[in-house]
Design an enzyme around this catalytic site. Structure first.
Site, short mmCIF file in Angstrom:
data_model
loop_
_atom_site.label_atom_id
_atom_site.label_comp_id
_atom_site.label_asym_id
_atom_site.label_seq_id
_atom_site.Cartn_x
_atom_site.Cartn_y
_atom_site.Cartn_z
N LEU A 130 49.30 33.26 51.11
CA LEU A 130 47.93 33.72 50.83
C LEU A 130 47.85 35.06 50.11
O LEU A 130 46.87 35.33 49.44
CB LEU A 130 47.12 33.78 52.14
CG LEU A 130 47.00 32.45 52.91
CD1 LEU A 130 46.01 32.61 54.05
CD2 LEU A 130 46.57 31.31 52.02
N HIS A 131 48.89 35.91 50.24
CA HIS A 131 48.81 37.21 49.58
C HIS A 131 48.78 37.09 48.06
O HIS A 131 48.38 38.00 47.36
CB HIS A 131 49.98 38.11 50.00
CG HIS A 131 51.25 37.84 49.25
ND1 HIS A 131 52.00 36.69 49.41
CD2 HIS A 131 51.88 38.54 48.28
CE1 HIS A 131 53.04 36.73 48.60
NE2 HIS A 131 52.99 37.83 47.91
N ARG A 132 49.22 35.97 47.53
CA ARG A 132 49.22 35.80 46.07
C ARG A 132 48.48 34.54 45.63
O ARG A 132 47.99 34.48 44.51
CB ARG A 132 50.65 35.77 45.54
CG ARG A 132 51.47 34.54 45.97
CD ARG A 132 52.91 34.69 45.51
NE ARG A 132 53.71 33.49 45.74
CZ ARG A 132 54.20 33.11 46.90
NH1 ARG A 132 53.96 33.83 47.98
NH2 ARG A 132 54.92 32.01 47.00
N ASP A 154 57.49 26.62 40.30
CA ASP A 154 58.32 27.71 40.82
C ASP A 154 59.81 27.38 40.78
O ASP A 154 60.57 27.97 41.52
CB ASP A 154 57.89 28.04 42.25
CG ASP A 154 58.06 26.85 43.19
OD1 ASP A 154 58.50 25.78 42.71
OD2 ASP A 154 57.77 26.98 44.39
N CYS A 159 60.88 33.14 45.05
CA CYS A 159 59.97 34.10 45.68
C CYS A 159 60.26 34.21 47.17
O CYS A 159 60.13 35.28 47.76
CB CYS A 159 58.52 33.69 45.46
SG CYS A 159 58.01 33.78 43.74
N CYS A 176 72.58 36.71 60.06
CA CYS A 176 71.81 37.03 58.85
C CYS A 176 70.50 36.25 58.93
O CYS A 176 70.10 35.80 60.01
CB CYS A 176 72.60 36.71 57.59
SG CYS A 176 72.87 34.95 57.33
#
Lengths: 94, 476
Positions: B138-140, B204, B262, B434
């Site tokens: 949602l941030h982009r 993407d 991303c 990790c």
């Protein structure tokens, strides 16, 4: 010289480099000479992410003065004082 | 907690009711305005609802001073600021209304592309994507409201596009929105893409980029291609007016190690927003036939240093296997081409190659490690993620040495182990963790050959810790 698209990561994250490259032949410096010089002087890690055989690896665009090096001679393109060379790795994210 | 969710839920509903009421008022206002203009009785206007198909929206009204240029009163008012542009004007707008554009991907790039193309009067707008909206999109991906998390992106995107028109009189609705809730693949691409005039690549991943470019060459469609990652973006127009295709520029795919995502490398939300806006602009220029596009040029956007560079790229390649003069790339060849094999990478962002470097004896599961902690067994937990990942979240009592720095920090591991052994009086073990369990294997492989044969990998990393041990541990 400018690196982008992640290639700067190969040079400790530094994007813009002002470089003075010694000429091999008298007064003639070609892109192939610059590549060799960059490989041995600027690339700090993973050289295979920049070079493949005697050229840049697939997926890297090389621009001499904002022009695709394919249009100005590729490896044989002659460089002059104050030329701006950009190496940019193609992005795929979105 | 439940009460809070309830109150949030009801406030959402109240908000939605308020919004709909406002939209209803707006629709009624516009209706009465138009009816007054037509000097007709209420209700009659509905009969004039136009056929909402790609090309028929301009089969426009005649007489009544409305249709001299193919734009009706509502379109003239709505797009008046376009019409006032001398370089765009009526011709640009009518061309847009006749055009059909397919946007592949309703993510960070696709969000602004779709919102602008839906708003600007494109005749037919297609969306293709098979992904689901996630909270970390949602941030982009500003087209998706939070309420659509967990739902198909195409549905969410279509709802947002329709909101652009919810206050618009039905009689003038000229936009057709087509939703393809599937991934664009070799098997369906010819069928889907052939229905459109222009394609926008807002995907993407690398195999999709080759596939979409090839498809556009085979079907002779212009392609507006954009990409964004981290703080950088790139943009160009392929296969347009004699310009190159994607393969002309990149005949050989890059190594997979050079293909960042991303979800691994991060992306500043506004960066795909900027690139997507520029893609929408190029698509509008191609559709309306105005200006000079980026065909034969590439725009490089560096958000961090506020630099935009536009460079000249090579033209159509004589050797190009798809669009070159001697190329024989048929529809059948396109459908049979293995794009994921060609690029050695997946079309799905979810698919992650799993590494199997170690024997089972050098690995433990997250549950087994949890038992180690619960039993207070002497050990050192080494986290080999990059330090900026470690600052996001980490397991308690771990030490962080990023994988590339492992070699020069061997002594630190050694002293930590000695300390743990001293405190407990028992030989301390060494566990490595990790994010997803790949780098930890590389680390254990290195450590076991360099003085730490007891080092063990925590299989699956923090991702598995969340799944198998502690669902409340932050995931990113």
């Amino acid at each position: 010289m400018v690196g982008g698209g992640g290639l700067d990561l190969l040079c400790n994250g530094v994007k813009i480099h002002h470089v003075d490259v010694p000429h091999k032949d008298q007064n003639r410096l070609e892109m192939r000479d610059l590549l060799a010089w960059v490989q041995s002087n600027l690339i700090k890690e993973r050289p295979e992410m920049f070079i493949k055989e005697d050229s840049v690896r697939p997926g890297v665009l090389v621009l001499v003065n904002d022009c695709d090096w394919e249009l100005c001679g590729g490896l044989g393109a002659e460089l002059e004082e104050k030329d701006v060379v950009v190496f940019i790795s193609t992005l795929h994210g979105g | 907690m439940d009460a809070m969710i309830m109150s949030n839920g009801s406030s959402d509903i109240l908000h939605e009711i308020e919004k709909l009421k406002l939209e209803k008022e707006e629709i009624e206002r516009r209706l009465s305005l138009l009816e007054a203009k037509l000097n007709r009785n209420p209700g009659e206007a509905v009969e004039m609802e136009v056929n909402r198909s790609c090309s028929s929206c301009l089969s426009m009204l005649d007489g009544h001073g409305e249709a001299v240029n193919g734009l009706n009163a509502d379109m003239i008012y709505r797009y008046s600021r376009h019409l006032l542009l001398p370089d765009f004007g009526v011709e640009g707008q009518t061309n847009l209304a006749k055009s059909s554009i397919l946007v592949v991907g309703a993510g960070g790039l696709g969000s602004p592309i779709l919102l602008y193309l839906a708003s600007c009067g494109v005749g037919c707008l297609g969306i293709v994507d098979d992904d689901i909206v996630e909270l970390n999109n949602l941030h982009r991906q500003i087209i998706h409201p939070e309420a659509f998390v967990g739902h198909p992106k195409v549905k969410s995107a279509a709802a947002s596009c329709r909101v652009r028109f919810s206050f618009r009189s039905w009689i003038n609705s000229s936009i057709k929105l087509v939703v393809h809730n599937e991934a664009l693949k070799g098997s369906n691409a010819l069928d889907i893409v052939s229905k459109y005039d222009i394609v926008v690549d807002a995907t993407d991943n690398l195999p999709s980029r080759y596939m979409i470019s090839d498809c556009c060459v085979v079907l002779d469609k212009p392609l507006i291609s954009g990409a964004a990652l981290g703080m950088e973006g790139q943009l160009t127009v392929y296969h347009y007016k004699g310009g190159p295709c994607y393969r002309c520029l990149f005949p050989i795919p890059p190594p997979t190690a050079a293909c960042q995502r991303c979800s691994d490398s991060g992306v500043l939300g506004v960066v795909p927003g900027v690139v997507g806006c520029l893609q929408a602009l190029e698509a509008i220029k191609v559709a309306s036939g105005i200006g000079e596009t980026l065909s034969g040029r590439m725009l490089l956007f560096d958000a961090l240093s506020s630099r935009i560079r536009i460079v000249n790229i090579r033209g159509r390649s004589l050797q190009c296997v798809t669009c070159g003069p001697n190329a024989i790339f048929t529809r059948q060849m396109f459908q049979a081409f293995d794009y994921e094999g060609f690029t050695q990478s997946s079309m799905s962002d979810k698919a992650r190659p799993e590494l199997h470097l170690l024997p089972e004896s050098s690995r433990i599961s997250c549950k087994e490690y949890k038992a180690v902690v619960d039993n207070r067994e002497a050990h050192v937990l080494l986290d080999v993620r990059p330090s900026h990942h470690y600052r996001i979240t980490a397991l308690p009592d771990s030490i962080n040495i990023p994988l590339p720095a492992l070699e020069i920090n061997v002594s630190l591991i050694d002293s930590s182990l000695k300390e743990a052994t001293k405190v407990s009086g028992k030989e301390a073990s060494l566990y490595v963790v990790c994010r997803r369990g790949n780098d930890s294997q590389r680390a254990v492989e290195y450590l076991s050959k360099n003085g730490f044969p007891m080092a063990k990998d925590i299989a699956g990393g923090l991702d598995s810790w969340v799944k198998d041990v502690d669902p409340s541990f932050p995931i990113y």
